[in-house]
Motif scaffolding. Structure first.
Motif: not given
Length: 131
Positions: A9, A13, A15, A121, A123-125, A127-131
């Motif tokens: 993870d 997140i 990168e 960035e 926080k955004q990653r 959110r993407e991980l939780k989708k």
């Protein structure tokens, strides 16, 4: 309970290749992260921030050992403020935090890391991980 993130993870997140994080763990470079009862390493959001700052410092030539110490220092002092970390390439000097609209240090032997965009960035990653 705070969210925790695995090495995979964390790699997504921030990168960074998972192998880099695992290598740093094997060499005991990281002074952040924690172990679960089953001995797996997990990271919280502070740790992710440290890894992201460390990634930038290593990319600019600092050794992972020094970068890990300086990353922890930066993250713990900056918290959520929109600051820029100024890090000397001299391992004996402590990082400095300045406002995002501070000094122009181009041409000096320092690394500058804008923290607010990095935090956003992460926080955004997440959110993407939780989708």
């Amino acid at each position: 309970m705070k969210a925790s993130y695995s090495v995979a993870d964390a790699a997504f997140i921030i990168e960074l290749p998972e192998s880099h994080i695992r290598g740093w763990l094997q060499r005991a470079v990281l002074n952040f992260g924690s172990r679960t009862l089953t001995r797996r390493i997990v990271f919280n959001e502070r740790d992710l921030r440290c890894l992201a700052v460390m990634r930038e410092l290593v990319a600019h030539g600092l050794s992972p050992n020094i970068a890990a110490v300086k990353a922890s220092f930066i993250v713990d002092r900056a918290r959520d403020h929109a600051l820029v970390a100024v890090v000397s390439l001299d391992p004996g000097r402590s990082p400095m935090l300045i406002p995002g609209d501070g000094l122009d240090l181009s041409g000096h032997a320092v690394v500058t890391v804008a923290l607010a965009p990095m935090w956003a960035e992460i926080k955004q990653r997440i959110r993407e991980l939780k989708k």
